[in-house]
Design an enzyme around this catalytic site. Structure first.
Site, mmCIF file in Angstrom:
data_model
loop_
_atom_site.group_PDB
_atom_site.id
_atom_site.type_symbol
_atom_site.label_atom_id
_atom_site.label_comp_id
_atom_site.label_asym_id
_atom_site.label_seq_id
_atom_site.Cartn_x
_atom_site.Cartn_y
_atom_site.Cartn_z
ATOM 1 N N TYR A 165 0.826 -1.206 0.000
ATOM 2 C CA TYR A 165 0.000 0.000 0.000
ATOM 3 C C TYR A 165 0.864 1.262 0.000
ATOM 4 O O TYR A 165 0.617 2.202 -0.764
ATOM 5 C CB TYR A 165 -0.903 -0.046 1.230
ATOM 6 C CG TYR A 165 -1.846 1.118 1.413
ATOM 7 C CD1 TYR A 165 -2.931 1.291 0.561
ATOM 8 C CD2 TYR A 165 -1.675 2.009 2.461
ATOM 9 C CE1 TYR A 165 -3.819 2.345 0.747
ATOM 10 C CE2 TYR A 165 -2.560 3.058 2.662
ATOM 11 C CZ TYR A 165 -3.617 3.229 1.799
ATOM 12 O OH TYR A 165 -4.497 4.265 1.985
ATOM 13 N N LYS A 169 0.924 4.102 -2.871
ATOM 14 C CA LYS A 169 0.479 5.453 -2.549
ATOM 15 C C LYS A 169 1.573 6.494 -2.763
ATOM 16 O O LYS A 169 1.279 7.648 -3.110
ATOM 17 C CB LYS A 169 -0.041 5.503 -1.112
ATOM 18 C CG LYS A 169 -1.408 4.834 -0.936
ATOM 19 C CD LYS A 169 -2.441 5.407 -1.884
ATOM 20 C CE LYS A 169 -3.847 4.956 -1.567
ATOM 21 N NZ LYS A 169 -4.822 5.477 -2.557
#
Length: 304
Positions: A165, A169
């Protein structure tokens, strides 16, 4: 008084629940027609349901707004093109894209599977690319448009168990900046938001220690609705001229994040060897090294 998105059309991905839902509702209240995209998956990306998107469309229509549901996956490039086409075919135009969709597969790094890595990258980075690339063709033709992409302090600062993640991101930040640079000539803007809000995704954070429980209790006070005003601002002409930036929204606090720039330098005219680097460069730079902070370490005060 007309809303800031009057007669505009906004595509919001992941708009069936949480932050995306609140963005879609506020955009509609501010006058936009909204394409409500949501695949209807669970917090780890499993399953599929048209219910969440349909429910948000019904909410918008109930207060007199305009909306249409889309239940396709942003990981499919052809489907992403279809979302843009649906906006134009249904409402006659597209003015802004909000890339918000996503799910989590949190695992400590040495236990993270290849599928955990791939699936999160596919949604949070490749998916955002798919939708942005599809919209870029239209925005270039009409010489206007806005992108708002959701990043995270997991990538900007760091967190345990989120290599997939966090990497995606932080990649979104690079994607947004590249779009801002490449499409400025076409009057297209691109910005990022790092949201702080309680959602079903955040609900997957472990609460095994007192520190973790305190962190989650703090996050629960930050509602998804608090993220919507900044998002709608950036999607509208009220933020004309603002592009390539990284914002944060934490309850009633708004942040502007720094971007990587050199902070120290050292020069040796004779050139460097591993030994001279160890003797001269490391001591000179050491006081400016960053600690292994997590997001909770940096944002350690109660949200205001």
């Amino acid at each position: 008084m007309a809303g800031c998105l009057e007669n505009q059309v906004v595509l919001v991905t992941g708009a069936g629940r949480g932050i995306g839902r609140e963005i879609a509702l506020l955009a509609a209240r501010e006058g936009a027609a909204v394409v409500v995209n949501d695949l209807g998956v669970d917090p780890e990306g499993g399953g599929k349901s048209g219910g969440p998107a349909d429910e948000v469309v019904a909410e918008i229509q109930a207060f007199g707004g305009k909306a249409v549901a889309n239940t396709d996956s942003i990981t499919d490039a052809t489907a992403a093109e279809g979302m843009v086409r649906q906006a134009v075919d249904t409402f006659g135009r597209l003015d802004a894209v909000v890339n918000n969709a996503g799910f989590l597969r949190d695992r400590i790094f040495h236990k993270m599977s290849h599928d955990d890595w791939r699936s999160v990258q596919e949604v949070h980075l490749t998916g955002y690319w798919n939708v942005s690339r599809a919209a870029a063709t239209y925005f270039r033709e009409v010489e206007r448009g806005n992108f708002v992409h959701f990043t995270s302090t997991s990538g900007l600062v760091g967190n345990f168990g989120q290599a997939n993640y966090a990497s995606a991101k932080l990649g979104v930040v690079g994607l947004s900046k590249s779009i801002a640079l490449d499409m400025q000539r076409y009057n297209v803007r691109s910005n990022c938001i790092a949201p702080f809000a309680w959602s079903r995704l955040v609900g997957t954070i472990p609460t095994e220690t007192p520190e973790e429980k305190l962190r989650v209790d703090r996050i629960k006070t930050m509602t998804a609705a608090k993220i919507a005003p900044l998002t709608v601002l950036l999607a509208s002409d009220l933020s004309k001229g603002v592009t390539g930036q990284i914002f944060g929204s934490r309850k009633n606090e708004i942040f502007l994040f720094s971007q990587p720039r050199p902070i120290k330098s050292i020069t040796r005219l004779e050139g460097w060897s591993p030994q001279t680097l160890a003797e001269q460069m490391l001591p000179a730079f050491k006081s400016s090294f960053y600690d292994l902070d997590r997001s909770a370490d940096v944002f350690c005060w109660d949200p205001v």
